[in-house]
Write an enzyme that holds these catalytic residues in place. Structure first.
Site, PDB file in Angstrom:
ATOM      1  CG  HIS A 112      22.509   5.433  17.279  1.00  0.00           C
ATOM      2  ND1 HIS A 112      21.978   6.071  18.380  1.00  0.00           N
ATOM      3  CD2 HIS A 112      21.469   5.142  16.469  1.00  0.00           C
ATOM      4  CE1 HIS A 112      20.656   6.156  18.244  1.00  0.00           C
ATOM      5  NE2 HIS A 112      20.323   5.611  17.088  1.00  0.00           N
ATOM      6  CG  ASN A 184      16.408   6.450  20.233  1.00  0.00           C
ATOM      7  OD1 ASN A 184      17.539   5.988  20.144  1.00  0.00           O
ATOM      8  ND2 ASN A 184      15.655   6.665  19.172  1.00  0.00           N
ATOM      9  CE1 TYR A 399      19.739  -0.974  15.819  1.00  0.00           C
ATOM     10  CE2 TYR A 399      17.907  -0.727  14.292  1.00  0.00           C
ATOM     11  CZ  TYR A 399      18.678  -0.235  15.337  1.00  0.00           C
ATOM     12  OH  TYR A 399      18.377   0.989  15.884  1.00  0.00           O
TER      13      TYR A 399
END
Length: 738
Positions: A112, A184, A399
């Site tokens: 990303h 997404n 993350y």
């Protein structure tokens, strides 16, 4: 020439004021950002509103200074020993300027990396109150948001229209803490267990020896992985469909992918899947457009989003949920709700709208906002919790971990774009880039030295509570439930839900991608997988590759199509769509103005395409025959004769060498051919009809005329709500529904 103030402002102005021709010399302060832009909310590192005007967060003063505020007289020359001598180590300004420049870049995201963002607001409908206590879902509750859209595989410098999955990550700045919905534009993922995430990304990234191809899945390592890990087949067919090349971020669905748990005020729970539904519908480009766009305008999606917001065509999505009973087995209709490679068709469980998001402000600084924003699935608020989805469980670690390297330490949440809009009293201290100035001496609890602060939150004050979900008796093992073993039925469900036009595009994509693979064994292995999805699809791709169809990996399943998965067959609003008005030097200004007014009045953006830049018939040219292309437009209207312009020479523009009618500028001939092939609506009036007649388009499907500019514009608008004129080109029948 000033544009008519009643028309939407043509977007794309780089600043908030028109620059003079000569270099400004009178000292003035920094200009404000354009009206469509703003920075993050001005809150402290501990989540408290400061009331500081946003302009106080930017550079200040009329004069150039060092980073420490000392005014500078000269920033164009280094300090040196004489005019021709060496630069001196004493030059503190040179060292500061170069040293800072040398460290301007931070590590890009592994995935990303290429993205665009916008600010906005989410308004709750109140319809989720029965299933979640989360305050942002309350009726008419408004919550500030920041959204980042992205491609997955490419680097920061890659092109926007690669065939790829798009990230759709939303940060909700609620008054109960930050909630990040990190999804997404496709509802499933390639893998079922997060431990494989490095593997699928390594396979999709450029080959490590040559670092090619960039931002593409059309290569051996990707297809080697997905053909061997058949759980990837469902996500792969979404990528090969038109969903992999969206027309715009504004025209993408978004999905939370995983199943989440919502907790109501009475403690009851349900399982949900989150869906973002775009007001403008779900639309894509075709493959030829994608290839041309990546060469001519690799920033296409970024520009489209920013221009739409600047023009006032604010993108909107409705947030909805599919709701399931929170049963012990976490299954629905034989579908394992914890399997991130599976969907539940909307025909079985409709999506219930719970709120609306509007993106209405562009960032004022890309790096400070879009690049430094950090999303984290751990960011939850009371009323929203996670489940045991094995991919989601791994994301909860990954993350958080990745921000420490990318953003330089544990205090990344204190960057302005990441700061919560709720009070923070976390007992976390120090670390790189600590910007809060904490008080007190006892960052631990219980304590008495700081008066006992901070206190644990009692039940009546809405603490976040991890839902006490029962954990069945089990043993430690590396395994998934048998319900995860079905890898093909939902890929077949998706394919069978597509229209014949969409199926042909999907077959073309598989043929193109596998045709780029060097190893024939990889192609044959994937053909076996396609045989398990649909025999006709496998045959079409095999024919394109010049290979026989092997035995399928397994017999195709008997599935019921889900019409909701098709992008076609409905009509949608036209807000922000781009219409090119092709004009020649003798265009009727009154009729052109009427056509522009008709188009702009419907919320679209008219772009005048003229032989050269500058004013034409009282309007401003936004494109020229040299610069215009079908990829910039959603439809076209020919408003006059368009004879060859003075620069219609191959030496000045290679497109001028294209064959065509002598009465039409060859660049316009090429433009009309592109628009025709791309199944876009075409209109004309007056002498413009002769231009279409000369090209053989006048009587074609999806072509309209009018007796005036206004009528031609109105007739053109009737063709556009379906996005394309798909019926212009008959399908082959090879992939028709059976």
């Amino acid at each position: 020439m000033t544009e008519d103030s009643t028309r939407p402002q043509t977007p794309g102005s780089p600043g908030s004021a028109t620059p003079p021709v000569e270099e400004p010399t009178a000292p003035t302060g920094p200009l404000p950002p354009p009206a469509d832009q703003s920075g993050p909310a001005t809150v402290s590192p501990t989540g408290q509103a400061t009331g500081t005007p946003q302009e106080k967060m930017a550079q200040a003063g009329s004069f150039l200074t060092t980073a420490h505020g000392a005014r500078l007289k000269d920033s164009d020359h280094s300090l040196r020993a004489g005019e021709r001598g060496p630069t001196l180590l004493q030059d503190h300004h040179f060292r500061e300027k170069i040293s800072h420049f040398d460290h301007e870049r931070i590590p890009e995201r592994v995935v990303h990396a290429r993205g665009a963002g916008a600010h906005g607001v989410f308004r709750g409908y109140g319809t989720a109150a029965r299933i979640s206590q989360a305050g942002l879902f309350a009726k008419d509750q408004e919550t500030e948001v920041f959204v980042r859209f992205s491609t997955v595989l490419g680097s920061r410098g890659s092109a926007d229209l690669a065939r790829d999955t798009r990230g759709f990550a939303t940060k909700f700045y609620t008054d109960e803490g930050t909630w990040d919905l990190v999804g997404n534009n496709m509802p499933v993922f390639f893998i079922q267990d997060a431990i494989k995430f490095p593997d699928i990304i390594h396979a999709g990234k450029p080959h490590p020896d040559r670092e090619i191809p960039q931002a593409q899945s059309a290569h051996d390592t990707f297809w080697d992985f997905v053909s061997l890990h058949t759980e990837a087949q469902h996500h792969t067919i979404w990528n090969m469909s038109d969903r992999g090349i969206p027309r715009s971020f504004r025209m993408m669905e978004g999905f939370g992918i995983h199943t989440f748990r919502l907790i109501a005020a009475d403690g009851s729970t349900v399982l949900v899947k989150f869906h973002w539904k775009p007001r403008l519908g779900v639309h894509s480009v075709i493959w030829e457009e994608a290839l041309a766009t990546n060469g001519a305008d690799p920033d296409f999606h970024r520009r489209d989003l920013a221009d739409a917001i600047e023009a006032g065509a604010h993108p909107e999505w409705e947030l909805g949920v599919q709701v399931f009973e929170d049963t012990e087995d976490q299954m629905f209709a034989g579908i394992d709700l914890l399997d991130p490679t599976k969907i539940v068709p909307e025909e079985l469980v409709p999506v219930e709208p719970i709120g609306r998001m509007t993106l209405n402000r562009n960032p004022s600084n890309f790096f400070a906002e879009t690049e430094q924003v950090a999303f984290n699935p751990n960011n939850l608020i009371p009323g929203i919790d996670v489940t045991n989805d094995p991919l989601l469980q791994g994301r909860l670690f990954s993350y958080l971990d990745t921000q420490i390297t990318r953003l330089g330490g544990p205090n990344w949440n204190q960057l302005p774009i990441n700061r919560p809009h709720a009070e923070v009293n976390d007992m976390l201290r120090d670390g790189m880039h600590q910007t809060a100035v904490h008080s007190g001496v006892a960052p631990y609890r219980p304590n008495s030295l700081d008066g006992g602060n901070p206190f644990e939150t009692p039940d009546g004050s809405r603490p976040f509570i991890d839902h006490p979900a029962p954990v069945p008796a089990s043993v430690k093992e590396r395994a998934l439930a048998a319900t995860f073993d079905d890898h093909f039925s939902q890929a077949r469900l998706f394919y069978r839900s597509l229209t014949e036009v969409e199926r042909e595009h999907t077959a073309q994509a598989y043929t193109f991608e596998l045709g780029k693979c060097f190893e024939q064994n990889i192609r044959e292995r994937q053909l076996r997988n396609l045989g398990a999805i649909d025999p006709a699809l496998a045959q079409a791709v095999a024919d394109g590759l010049g290979l026989p169809v092997p035995e399928p990996a397994e017999a195709p399943a008997d599935v019921e199509p889900s019409p909701a998965l098709s992008q076609l067959g409905r009509t949608w609003p036209l807000d922000g769509r781009l219409v090119g008005l092709v004009v020649g030097p003798d265009v009727d200004g009154e009729q052109l103005a009427a056509a522009i007014a008709e188009i702009a009045g419907a919320g679209l953006v008219p772009l005048v395409i003229a032989p050269s830049g500058g004013p034409v018939a009282g309007q401003q040219s936004q494109r020229t025959y040299l610069t215009a292309a079908s990829i910039d437009l959603d439809a076209i209207l020919v408003a006059s004769a368009v004879p060859p312009a003075p620069d219609a020479a191959p030496g000045l523009d290679a497109k001028a060498g294209a064959p065509g009618p002598e009465t039409v500028d060859p660049r316009v001939t090429k433009l009309l051919g592109e628009v025709w092939r791309h199944s876009k609506a075409i209109a004309a009036f007056g002498a413009g009809e002769e231009v279409l007649r000369a090209g053989g388009y006048l009587d074609g499907t999806g072509v309209v005329t009018g007796s005036s500019g206004q009528e031609a514009g109105r007739n053109l608008l009737t063709l556009m709500p379906g996005h394309r004129v798909w019926e212009r080109f008959p399908t082959t029948g090879r992939l028709a529904a059976s």
